[in-house]
Design a protein around this motif. Structure first.
Motif, PDB file in Angstrom:
ATOM      1  N   GLN A  15       0.788  -1.273   0.039  1.00 19.46           N
ATOM      2  CA  GLN A  15      -0.108   0.023  -0.152  1.00 19.46           C
ATOM      3  C   GLN A  15       0.881   1.155   0.040  1.00 19.46           C
ATOM      4  O   GLN A  15       2.194   1.167   0.471  1.00 19.46           O
ATOM      5  CB  GLN A  15      -0.969   0.091   1.274  1.00 19.46           C
ATOM      6  CG  GLN A  15      -1.921  -1.027   1.031  1.00 19.46           C
ATOM      7  CD  GLN A  15      -2.798  -0.716   2.447  1.00 19.46           C
ATOM      8  OE1 GLN A  15      -2.450  -0.506   3.637  1.00 19.46           O
ATOM      9  NE2 GLN A  15      -4.248  -1.132   2.129  1.00 19.46           N
ATOM     10  N   TRP A  16       0.520   2.215  -0.696  1.00 20.62           N
ATOM     11  CA  TRP A  16       1.229   3.613  -0.650  1.00 20.62           C
ATOM     12  C   TRP A  16       0.249   4.807  -0.662  1.00 20.62           C
ATOM     13  O   TRP A  16      -0.920   4.465  -1.045  1.00 20.62           O
ATOM     14  CB  TRP A  16       2.230   3.632  -1.614  1.00 20.62           C
ATOM     15  CG  TRP A  16       1.739   3.545  -3.143  1.00 20.62           C
ATOM     16  CD1 TRP A  16       1.403   4.312  -3.838  1.00 20.62           C
ATOM     17  CD2 TRP A  16       1.483   2.254  -3.860  1.00 20.62           C
ATOM     18  NE1 TRP A  16       0.891   4.017  -4.882  1.00 20.62           N
ATOM     19  CE2 TRP A  16       0.795   2.415  -5.224  1.00 20.62           C
ATOM     20  CE3 TRP A  16       1.738   0.880  -3.467  1.00 20.62           C
ATOM     21  CZ2 TRP A  16       0.647   1.613  -6.030  1.00 20.62           C
ATOM     22  CZ3 TRP A  16       1.398   0.077  -4.349  1.00 20.62           C
ATOM     23  CH2 TRP A  16       0.811   0.326  -5.700  1.00 20.62           C
ATOM     24  N   GLY A  17       0.766   5.829  -0.403  1.00 20.68           N
ATOM     25  CA  GLY A  17      -0.033   6.997  -0.483  1.00 20.68           C
ATOM     26  C   GLY A  17       0.826   8.192  -0.751  1.00 20.68           C
ATOM     27  O   GLY A  17       1.898   8.294  -1.049  1.00 20.68           O
ATOM     28  N   VAL A  23      -2.995   6.760   4.171  1.00 21.75           N
ATOM     29  CA  VAL A  23      -2.783   5.745   3.148  1.00 21.75           C
ATOM     30  C   VAL A  23      -4.287   5.021   3.224  1.00 21.75           C
ATOM     31  O   VAL A  23      -4.751   4.628   4.274  1.00 21.75           O
ATOM     32  CB  VAL A  23      -1.644   4.747   3.783  1.00 21.75           C
ATOM     33  CG1 VAL A  23      -1.877   3.803   2.647  1.00 21.75           C
ATOM     34  CG2 VAL A  23      -0.370   5.197   3.640  1.00 21.75           C
ATOM     35  N   THR A  25      -6.801   2.213   2.994  1.00 22.18           N
ATOM     36  CA  THR A  25      -6.654   0.951   3.013  1.00 22.18           C
ATOM     37  C   THR A  25      -7.690   0.163   2.433  1.00 22.18           C
ATOM     38  O   THR A  25      -7.720  -1.264   2.696  1.00 22.18           O
ATOM     39  CB  THR A  25      -6.648   0.574   4.569  1.00 22.18           C
ATOM     40  OG1 THR A  25      -8.016   1.149   5.132  1.00 22.18           O
ATOM     41  CG2 THR A  25      -5.513   1.220   5.435  1.00 22.18           C
ATOM     42  N   ARG A  27      -7.705  -0.977  -0.768  1.00 22.48           N
ATOM     43  CA  ARG A  27      -7.167  -1.773  -1.765  1.00 22.48           C
ATOM     44  C   ARG A  27      -5.618  -2.074  -1.368  1.00 22.48           C
ATOM     45  O   ARG A  27      -4.971  -1.292  -0.744  1.00 22.48           O
ATOM     46  CB  ARG A  27      -7.057  -1.054  -3.114  1.00 22.48           C
ATOM     47  CG  ARG A  27      -8.586  -0.654  -3.142  1.00 22.48           C
ATOM     48  CD  ARG A  27      -9.077  -0.971  -4.616  1.00 22.48           C
ATOM     49  NE  ARG A  27      -8.903  -2.446  -5.386  1.00 22.48           N
ATOM     50  CZ  ARG A  27     -10.005  -3.380  -5.375  1.00 22.48           C
ATOM     51  NH1 ARG A  27     -10.913  -3.354  -4.608  1.00 22.48           N
ATOM     52  NH2 ARG A  27      -9.941  -4.428  -6.034  1.00 22.48           N
ATOM     53  N   TRP A  28      -5.373  -3.406  -1.731  1.00 23.18           N
ATOM     54  CA  TRP A  28      -4.006  -3.819  -1.441  1.00 23.18           C
ATOM     55  C   TRP A  28      -3.345  -4.215  -2.991  1.00 23.18           C
ATOM     56  O   TRP A  28      -4.164  -4.794  -3.574  1.00 23.18           O
ATOM     57  CB  TRP A  28      -3.962  -4.884  -0.388  1.00 23.18           C
ATOM     58  CG  TRP A  28      -4.054  -4.701   1.109  1.00 23.18           C
ATOM     59  CD1 TRP A  28      -5.165  -4.487   1.576  1.00 23.18           C
ATOM     60  CD2 TRP A  28      -3.214  -4.422   1.870  1.00 23.18           C
ATOM     61  NE1 TRP A  28      -4.983  -4.159   2.826  1.00 23.18           N
ATOM     62  CE2 TRP A  28      -3.509  -4.190   3.082  1.00 23.18           C
ATOM     63  CE3 TRP A  28      -1.630  -4.469   1.831  1.00 23.18           C
ATOM     64  CZ2 TRP A  28      -2.732  -3.865   4.179  1.00 23.18           C
ATOM     65  CZ3 TRP A  28      -0.844  -4.272   2.830  1.00 23.18           C
ATOM     66  CH2 TRP A  28      -1.569  -3.977   4.271  1.00 23.18           C
ATOM     67  N   TRP A  29      -2.064  -4.125  -3.002  1.00 17.45           N
ATOM     68  CA  TRP A  29      -1.466  -4.111  -4.309  1.00 17.45           C
ATOM     69  C   TRP A  29      -0.479  -5.365  -4.143  1.00 17.45           C
ATOM     70  O   TRP A  29       0.082  -5.691  -3.123  1.00 17.45           O
ATOM     71  CB  TRP A  29      -0.783  -3.055  -4.840  1.00 17.45           C
ATOM     72  CG  TRP A  29      -2.031  -2.022  -5.064  1.00 17.45           C
ATOM     73  CD1 TRP A  29      -2.565  -1.234  -4.296  1.00 17.45           C
ATOM     74  CD2 TRP A  29      -2.673  -1.801  -6.503  1.00 17.45           C
ATOM     75  NE1 TRP A  29      -3.404  -0.435  -4.983  1.00 17.45           N
ATOM     76  CE2 TRP A  29      -3.601  -0.798  -5.972  1.00 17.45           C
ATOM     77  CE3 TRP A  29      -2.729  -2.666  -7.596  1.00 17.45           C
ATOM     78  CZ2 TRP A  29      -4.583  -0.497  -7.251  1.00 17.45           C
ATOM     79  CZ3 TRP A  29      -3.816  -1.986  -8.494  1.00 17.45           C
ATOM     80  CH2 TRP A  29      -4.633  -1.176  -8.542  1.00 17.45           C
ATOM     81  N   TRP A  32       4.665  -3.834  -7.189  1.00 23.12           N
ATOM     82  CA  TRP A  32       5.204  -2.567  -7.282  1.00 23.12           C
ATOM     83  C   TRP A  32       5.241  -2.202  -8.939  1.00 23.12           C
ATOM     84  O   TRP A  32       4.955  -1.232  -9.536  1.00 23.12           O
ATOM     85  CB  TRP A  32       6.647  -1.987  -6.966  1.00 23.12           C
ATOM     86  CG  TRP A  32       6.540  -2.073  -5.537  1.00 23.12           C
ATOM     87  CD1 TRP A  32       6.984  -2.813  -4.454  1.00 23.12           C
ATOM     88  CD2 TRP A  32       6.071  -0.875  -4.654  1.00 23.12           C
ATOM     89  NE1 TRP A  32       7.004  -2.254  -3.230  1.00 23.12           N
ATOM     90  CE2 TRP A  32       6.384  -1.061  -3.357  1.00 23.12           C
ATOM     91  CE3 TRP A  32       5.217   0.230  -5.005  1.00 23.12           C
ATOM     92  CZ2 TRP A  32       5.923  -0.143  -2.241  1.00 23.12           C
ATOM     93  CZ3 TRP A  32       4.954   1.075  -3.770  1.00 23.12           C
ATOM     94  CH2 TRP A  32       5.206   0.806  -2.562  1.00 23.12           C
ATOM     95  N   SER A  39      -4.945  -5.845  -7.802  1.00 26.31           N
ATOM     96  CA  SER A  39      -5.630  -5.326  -6.393  1.00 26.31           C
ATOM     97  C   SER A  39      -6.413  -6.382  -5.857  1.00 26.31           C
ATOM     98  O   SER A  39      -7.322  -6.865  -6.600  1.00 26.31           O
ATOM     99  CB  SER A  39      -6.013  -3.874  -6.691  1.00 26.31           C
ATOM    100  OG  SER A  39      -7.169  -4.213  -7.798  1.00 26.31           O
ATOM    101  N   GLY A  42      -9.697  -4.436   0.552  1.00 30.87           N
ATOM    102  CA  GLY A  42      -9.126  -4.499   1.866  1.00 30.87           C
ATOM    103  C   GLY A  42      -9.943  -5.525   2.846  1.00 30.87           C
ATOM    104  O   GLY A  42      -9.303  -6.049   3.642  1.00 30.87           O
TER     105      GLY A  42
END
Length: 60
Positions: A15-17, A23, A25, A27-29, A32, A39, A42
């Protein structure tokens, strides 16, 4: 590319923001890599361990 995830499967996810913002939450990926990420909603993810966690600086 279609990817079917199985219950109980363990994945390293990301996760990133943006700096200074919380951030999201929802969705999770799975990668990179811009060409091959998937995706996951969450609510379908159970976090077992945080391998690396860092917050971007608020003034960046």
């Amino acid at each position: 590319m279609l990817r079917i995830f199985e219950p109980g499967e363990e994945l390293e996810m990301f996760q990133w923001g943006q700096a200074g913002q919380e951030v999201a939450t929802a969705r999770w990926w799975t990668s990179w890599d811009i060409d091959a990420p998937h995706s996951i909603p969450g609510q379908m993810v159970e976090v077992l361990a945080v391998l690396e966690g860092k917050l971007p600086p608020a003034d960046a």
